[in-house]
Design a protein around this motif. Sequence first.
Motif, PDB file in Angstrom:
ATOM      1  N   UNK A   1     100.709   4.385 112.086  1.00 28.80           N
ATOM      2  CA  UNK A   1      99.415   5.060 112.232  1.00 28.80           C
ATOM      3  C   UNK A   1      99.571   6.552 111.966  1.00 28.80           C
ATOM      4  N   UNK A   2      98.617   7.109 111.235  1.00 31.78           N
ATOM      5  CA  UNK A   2      98.600   8.558 111.027  1.00 31.78           C
ATOM      6  C   UNK A   2      98.066   9.256 112.270  1.00 31.78           C
TER       7      UNK A   2
ATOM      8  N   UNK B   1      99.764   8.434 116.680  1.00 33.54           N
ATOM      9  CA  UNK B   1     100.587   8.515 115.470  1.00 33.54           C
ATOM     10  C   UNK B   1     101.949   7.905 115.766  1.00 33.54           C
TER      11      UNK B   1
ATOM     12  N   UNK C   1     109.014  12.152 121.409  1.00 37.39           N
ATOM     13  CA  UNK C   1     109.289  11.399 120.188  1.00 37.39           C
ATOM     14  C   UNK C   1     110.035  10.111 120.499  1.00 37.39           C
TER      15      UNK C   1
ATOM     16  N   UNK D   1      96.089  13.148 119.621  1.00 35.51           N
ATOM     17  CA  UNK D   1      96.991  12.741 118.540  1.00 35.51           C
ATOM     18  C   UNK D   1      96.487  11.437 117.916  1.00 35.51           C
TER      19      UNK D   1
ATOM     20  N   UNK E   1     105.095  10.212 124.229  1.00 33.81           N
ATOM     21  CA  UNK E   1     104.253  11.128 123.471  1.00 33.81           C
ATOM     22  C   UNK E   1     104.661  12.583 123.591  1.00 33.81           C
TER      23      UNK E   1
END
Lengths: 243, 334
Positions: free
Chosen positions: B83-84, B105, B56, B102, B53
């Motif tokens: 997932x957004x 995502x 990336x 977050x 997280x």
Amino acid sequence: MLKIMKQSIFKIKENIALTDSIFKMVLLGDTSDLRTGQFVNIKLDGFFLRRPISVCDVDKKSLTIIYKIVGEGTEQMSKMTAGEKLDLLTGLGNGYDLTLAGKKNLLVGGGVGIPPLYKLAKDLKGNCTVVLGFNTATEIFYEDEFKALGANVIITTIDGTKGVKGLATDVLKDIDYDYFFACGPEPMLKAVYEQTKTSGQLSFEERMGCGFGACMGCTCKTITGYKRICVEGPVLVKEELVW
Amino acid sequence: MVNAKADAGVYKNTKTRVKTDAVKLGKKTNSKLNTKVILCGVQLDNPIIPASGTFGYGYEFAEFYDINCLGSLSFKGTTREARFGNPTPRIAECESGMINAIGLQNPGIDAVINAELPKLREVFSKPIMANISGFSVEEYAYIAERLDEEEQVEWLEVNISCPNVRGGGMVFGTDSKAAVKVTKAIKAVTTKPVIVKLSPNVTDITEIAKAVEGAGADGVSLINTLIGMRIDLNTKQPIIANTMGGFSGPAVFPIALRMVYQVYEAVKIPIVGIGGVSRAEDVIEMMLAGATAVQIGTANLINPFASKEIVENLLNIMEKYKIKDLKEIIGGAH
């Protein structure tokens, strides 16, 4: 697309008030590989997260930022003086794509959304119409600077104390343009999106963790997928927005 | 897997300078310092692992520096579907830390296998830790099974501790029975070592650690973020759109260290220490508390070169504190 993030130390050349709450800071350091419309992320002593601020102007040795005091971090910045040093991440964000510009470009800026449009107007050699929207006359900045570039400048104030009374978007219908660039608060951007009839590019703002794509803190939805304001933005083209 | 002759990397100019390209290449050097550790049977050149997280899928950091200097990396928590995540704002600043919400995502397991991992492979030759999350036991097992075929993935890090999603993540990490179910389901479908990432948002973290050890976990990583919140004085409303989020950063380091210390006494499986680690000194502390490897999280977001700089500085700090072999200090504070 050129994307070169750098971490380096800049020295403050000047830090002056343009209005009660808006300051201009000129920083000396490595300004190579910067694109118009990108932003820098500034580390401040005593604050954990960096402050992302768009770049107003760049030359070989210096970059200029214009920022508003919106919290404790920017307040501390406003008290810094020439000679002090700042740790910056530079080269962040995609910047404006000038290859898409038209022949009659319209630039629309609101408040502290105005600064990145200055370098853009410079890149366009002043050959553009610039609408600068403010709340009131005492908040106006950079009118003369845009005029000095040769741009056709239209000032709007919400209270009518200078220029056209109303919002920046209120004057768009009377302007002849074939492409636009906009930067400002989200309600203004949305109004620009709704009231412009041509294609264009809009520059967005969001709370960020890192500013370089790692934390996913600033993601937005577009019709071409999820985009991070800090990497795939801050500039998005009108056609990809979900509004 | 790794050249047995290879030593911990070059350590030249003993006072300050570390030649990093030799560290990352693991060349035999004139140094007698050893940074190698073995995590669940897999050797790492050094114990430094960017945390899930904050990095990336790794390849974007390769634009900033050669990420092969790292021991491994744990990629962004991956779910079955794309997932957004949560609405923005997702970030709030704190004294010595930050809150994020977050909401996992990620592009989903198919895109991770077909697009993200191939890009990572081009720039990273070290073992990869795959961080997986889910909303049901079946989802966890499905993703684990899919990743079992990925050669470069050496460990599965099972996130049962995400505080930012409803009905998933932390639901499994705050209840021993649910944690056991997830662990067993994953162990049944994978040949890779399973490291379960634990939540600090429990009364007794050792209870969950013991439960997943009993269920067959090969290791545990801890801690995930602590639930926190901030309120904007101007709007008088929570800053985070989701109201609460996960607090991380240097402020949580003492808590994380304490929990690693406690879990080390409670289980026999190796521990990956996470939480506010920002400098090489913190890495040593984590290892003394009982960590075999150490993840760097929030520090990467403030300084994109943080993980690299910690790797580079590790040898200096080892020398300063007269540590010749890192693996010998694991749990040394007990």
